[in-house]
Design an enzyme around this catalytic site. Structure first.
Site, PDB file in Angstrom:
ATOM      1  N   ASP A  32       1.204  -1.173   0.848  1.00  0.00           N
ATOM      2  CA  ASP A  32       0.128  -0.007  -0.073  1.00  0.00           C
ATOM      3  C   ASP A  32       0.900   1.182   0.362  1.00  0.00           C
ATOM      4  OD1 ASP A  32      -2.956   0.092   0.920  1.00  0.00           O
ATOM      5  OD2 ASP A  32      -2.077   1.562   0.918  1.00  0.00           O
ATOM      6  N   THR A 123     -13.727  -4.328  -7.383  1.00  0.00           N
ATOM      7  CA  THR A 123     -15.064  -4.374  -8.629  1.00  0.00           C
ATOM      8  C   THR A 123     -14.837  -3.606  -9.625  1.00  0.00           C
ATOM      9  OG1 THR A 123     -16.383  -4.980  -6.906  1.00  0.00           O
ATOM     10  CG2 THR A 123     -17.732  -4.422  -8.485  1.00  0.00           C
ATOM     11  N   LEU A 155     -17.225 -11.401  -1.569  1.00  0.00           N
ATOM     12  CA  LEU A 155     -16.982 -11.658   0.461  1.00  0.00           C
ATOM     13  C   LEU A 155     -18.316 -10.658   0.752  1.00  0.00           C
ATOM     14  CD1 LEU A 155     -13.104 -11.099   0.284  1.00  0.00           C
ATOM     15  CD2 LEU A 155     -14.341 -12.791   0.328  1.00  0.00           C
ATOM     16  N   ARG A 156     -18.773 -11.011   1.772  1.00  0.00           N
ATOM     17  CA  ARG A 156     -19.435 -10.881   3.043  1.00  0.00           C
ATOM     18  C   ARG A 156     -18.867 -10.092   4.058  1.00  0.00           C
ATOM     19  NH1 ARG A 156     -23.913 -15.136   3.321  1.00  0.00           N
ATOM     20  NH2 ARG A 156     -21.259 -16.069   2.901  1.00  0.00           N
ATOM     21  N   LYS A 209     -19.785 -10.352 -11.364  1.00  0.00           N
ATOM     22  CA  LYS A 209     -20.168  -9.840 -10.250  1.00  0.00           C
ATOM     23  C   LYS A 209     -20.730  -8.963 -10.358  1.00  0.00           C
ATOM     24  CE  LYS A 209     -18.981  -7.622  -7.432  1.00  0.00           C
ATOM     25  NZ  LYS A 209     -18.361  -7.805  -5.873  1.00  0.00           N
ATOM     26  N   GLY A 262     -28.124  -2.054   2.560  1.00  0.00           N
ATOM     27  CA  GLY A 262     -27.376  -1.295   3.133  1.00  0.00           C
ATOM     28  C   GLY A 262     -25.358  -1.662   2.620  1.00  0.00           C
ATOM     29  N   CYS A 265     -21.171  -1.951  -0.916  1.00  0.00           N
ATOM     30  CA  CYS A 265     -21.555  -2.993  -2.196  1.00  0.00           C
ATOM     31  C   CYS A 265     -22.417  -2.662  -3.012  1.00  0.00           C
ATOM     32  CB  CYS A 265     -20.983  -4.682  -2.372  1.00  0.00           C
ATOM     33  SG  CYS A 265     -19.525  -5.138  -2.425  1.00  0.00           S
ATOM     34  N   LYS A 268     -24.090   1.136  -4.607  1.00  0.00           N
ATOM     35  CA  LYS A 268     -22.865   1.793  -4.977  1.00  0.00           C
ATOM     36  C   LYS A 268     -23.205   0.320  -6.831  1.00  0.00           C
ATOM     37  CE  LYS A 268     -18.795   0.220  -4.402  1.00  0.00           C
ATOM     38  NZ  LYS A 268     -17.621  -0.050  -5.618  1.00  0.00           N
TER      39      LYS A 268
HETATM   40  C1  UDX Z   1     -22.045  -7.769  -0.524  1.00  0.00           C
HETATM   41  C2  UDX Z   1     -22.450  -9.598  -1.021  1.00  0.00           C
HETATM   42  O1  UDX Z   1     -22.875 -10.341  -0.637  1.00  0.00           O
HETATM   43  C3  UDX Z   1     -20.985  -9.829  -2.028  1.00  0.00           C
HETATM   44  O2  UDX Z   1     -21.210 -10.872  -2.333  1.00  0.00           O
HETATM   45  C4  UDX Z   1     -20.266  -8.652  -2.628  1.00  0.00           C
HETATM   46  O3  UDX Z   1     -18.861  -9.351  -2.588  1.00  0.00           O
HETATM   47  C5  UDX Z   1     -20.165  -7.934  -1.942  1.00  0.00           C
HETATM   48  O4  UDX Z   1     -21.902  -7.472  -1.353  1.00  0.00           O
HETATM   49  P1  UDX Z   1     -21.787  -7.335   1.670  1.00  0.00           P
HETATM   50  O5  UDX Z   1     -22.695  -5.948   1.765  1.00  0.00           O
HETATM   51  O6  UDX Z   1     -21.262  -7.459   3.121  1.00  0.00           O
HETATM   52  O7  UDX Z   1     -22.243  -8.207   0.703  1.00  0.00           O
HETATM   53  O8  UDX Z   1     -23.670  -7.627   2.692  1.00  0.00           O
HETATM   54  P2  UDX Z   1     -24.197  -9.172   2.316  1.00  0.00           P
HETATM   55  O9  UDX Z   1     -24.828  -9.975   3.449  1.00  0.00           O
HETATM   56  O10 UDX Z   1     -24.837  -9.087   1.246  1.00  0.00           O
HETATM   57  O11 UDX Z   1     -26.077  -7.589   3.103  1.00  0.00           O
HETATM   58  C6  UDX Z   1     -25.900  -6.400   1.611  1.00  0.00           C
HETATM   59  C7  UDX Z   1     -27.257  -5.937   2.295  1.00  0.00           C
HETATM   60  O12 UDX Z   1     -28.640  -6.255   2.154  1.00  0.00           O
HETATM   61  C8  UDX Z   1     -27.625  -5.816   4.205  1.00  0.00           C
HETATM   62  O13 UDX Z   1     -27.895  -4.274   3.699  1.00  0.00           O
HETATM   63  C9  UDX Z   1     -28.875  -7.017   4.619  1.00  0.00           C
HETATM   64  O14 UDX Z   1     -28.812  -6.335   6.138  1.00  0.00           O
HETATM   65  C10 UDX Z   1     -29.247  -6.860   3.624  1.00  0.00           C
HETATM   66  N1  UDX Z   1     -30.435  -7.750   3.494  1.00  0.00           N
HETATM   67  C11 UDX Z   1     -28.852  -9.146   2.889  1.00  0.00           C
HETATM   68  C12 UDX Z   1     -31.371  -8.293   3.419  1.00  0.00           C
HETATM   69  O15 UDX Z   1     -32.393  -7.422   3.727  1.00  0.00           O
HETATM   70  N2  UDX Z   1     -32.230  -8.989   3.728  1.00  0.00           N
HETATM   71  C13 UDX Z   1     -31.389 -10.617   3.234  1.00  0.00           C
HETATM   72  O16 UDX Z   1     -32.209 -11.736   2.576  1.00  0.00           O
HETATM   73  C14 UDX Z   1     -30.257 -10.366   3.081  1.00  0.00           C
END
Ligand code: UDX
Length: 438
Positions: A32, A123, A155-156, A209, A262, A265, A268
């Protein structure tokens, strides 16, 4: 032979990927340009909260498979494969800001000293691979062969380490077999375990993606709309999703209704996907609807809260429990709690905020509201409580205690984690998302 790998960018994606790739047996250097960040990492301090990350970093540093450096050029020169994992924030116009990607591509070109694979993890908008190749070529001193690969991350936050080590699939967008084979070797333990490895061309990998994330977001917006309908007609959304999810074609995953999605990812990526499609003369109407539905869902929660406190937030003190966009993270980006807090303040109310780990991050957005270190303290003498994040400690909260702390027994459960029957029995005035008890 053990491959030498460089991961450029030590943000969320970079650290998790670097640690994960080293855990697969490769020798990884994460670089970095921020000296302070690298110094902290060298001292074993991980700048983000991510379960299990500390442990996997320590394990691989100890085994001499992982280290951190600010020597970007030198690291590029000595590596066989270079992962680009720098940030691609959303610029004002909705397009992704690719200045960091562009700068890194230039540095890579300047330091190419033998054949290497250059792979993007960040991404990036569909089609960026072509530009990265151009930027690298333009800054090359001598003509040296390289291959470009798109290897998107899925990744979540909160379960990123597990997602990296045990993925459903690995997508490798490589325009020839040589690069694909080298990449497959990076993921050797997964390959041996028969994790599906999908070999596509670069643009298809980039599309996978966006199409995946957008589909998941679409699913959430859809179920949120169905939940809102359940509210009106008295159906139970949890039984509806149970019934739907048993159909193998639908699956029960990502069918949980809530206050709107929210994070860094989904919002956006959906915007970028929609703009990209328009730029190409195609309108993704379903995606546009999902974006709009999500904005409305966040507002809908504030309307529900306002109704519960008698139609106005004026002089009302609301305990907002849960600030992160979901549980197990301290990330508040695009969190539904932001819309809730802003609306309460804008309408003359007061906020007592509490999150098990995201108080610090939310303070940067709302420095002037009151933060508490326990949910019990945040609820003391409040006129109502809004549960915004599905933290386990809220699931198990003692509702009798909650009632005794609040000025009036009013609860908005935007994550459907409290039992509506119990709330009814305890005479709470409450609301949730699609689980009205009639
Ligand atoms: C997401 C994707 O899952 C991941 O593959 C990608 O690389 C990045 O974006 P992330 O943003 O970390 O990951 O969170 P995720 O667990 O997917 O949840 C996203 C949002 O959806 C959260 O605000 C969550 O509360 C909401 N959500 C998720 C719901 O409201 N209901 C659901 O059933 C699942």
């Amino acid at each position: 032979m053990v491959k030498k790998i460089a991961v450029i960018g030590t943000g969320y994606v970079g650290i998790v990927s670097g640690a994960g790739i080293s855990d697969f047996g490769n020798k990884v250097t994460c670089v970095d340009i921020l000296e302070q960040k690298i110094q902290s990492l060298k001292n074993g301090i991980i700048p983000i909260y991510e379960p299990g990350l500390d442990e996997i970093v320590k394990r691989n540093v100890k085994a001499n498979r992982l280290d951190f450096s600010i020597q970007v050029s030198e690291t590029i020169q000595k590596s066989d494969i270079i992962f680009i994992a720098v940030g691609t924030p959303q610029a004002e116009n909705g397009h992704a800001d690719l200045s960091a990607i562009r700068a890194v591509s230039k540095t890579i070109g300047e330091n190419l000293n033998r054949y290497k694979v250059i792979c993007t993890k960040s991404t990036v908008p569909i089609g960026t691979g072509e530009n990265i190749i151009k930027w690298i070529k333009r800054s090359m001193k001598n003509k040296i062969e390289f291959d470009y690969v798109s290897n998107p991350e899925f990744l979540r936050e909160g379960s990123a380490v597990k997602d990296f080590l045990l993925p459903d699939r690995v997508v490798i967008g490589a325009n020839n077999d040589r690069a694909f084979k080298l990449m497959k070797d990076v993921y050797r333990p997964l390959y041996i375990n028969e994790t599906p490895m999908l070999h596509t061309n670069v643009i298809t990998a980039e599309m996978i993606k966006y199409a995946s994330n957008s589909f998941l977001a679409l699913k959430i917006s859809y179920i949120n709309e169905v939940a809102n309908l359940c509210d009106i007609v008295g159906a139970d959304i949890h039984q509806v999703t149970k019934g739907m999810g048993k159909d193998g074609r639908i699956s029960p995953k990502f069918l949980h209704p809530g206050p709107g999605f929210g994070g860094s990812c989904f919002p956006k990526d959906l915007n970028a996907f929609s703009i990209f499609s328009k730029d190409n003369g195609v309108e993704l109407r379903t995606i546009e609807a999902a974006i709009l539905t999500n904005l409305q869902q966040k507002i809908k929660m504030t309307n529900k809260m306002e109704t519960l406190v008698g139609g106005s937030f004026k002089n009302k003190k609301i305990a907002v429990l849960g600030l992160a966009f979901k549980s197990n993270t301290d990330d508040v980006r695009e969190s539904p709690a932001i819309t809730m807090i802003q609306t309460i303040i804008d309408n003359g109310g007061f906020v007592n905020a509490f999150d098990p780990i995201a108080n610090r991050t939310m303070k940067k957005i709302f420095p002037d509201i009151d933060y508490y270190t326990t949910w019990e303290d945040a609820c003391k003498n409040a006129d109502a409580v809004a549960i915004m994040t599905e933290w386990n400690e809220f699931r198990g909260m003692d509702l009798l205690l909650l009632k005794s702390l609040l000025k009036s027994a009013v609860v908005l459960d935007t994550r459907n984690i409290l039992n509506p029957k119990t709330l009814l029995e305890l005479n709470f005035n409450f609301d949730n998302v699609g689980r009205k008890v009639i």
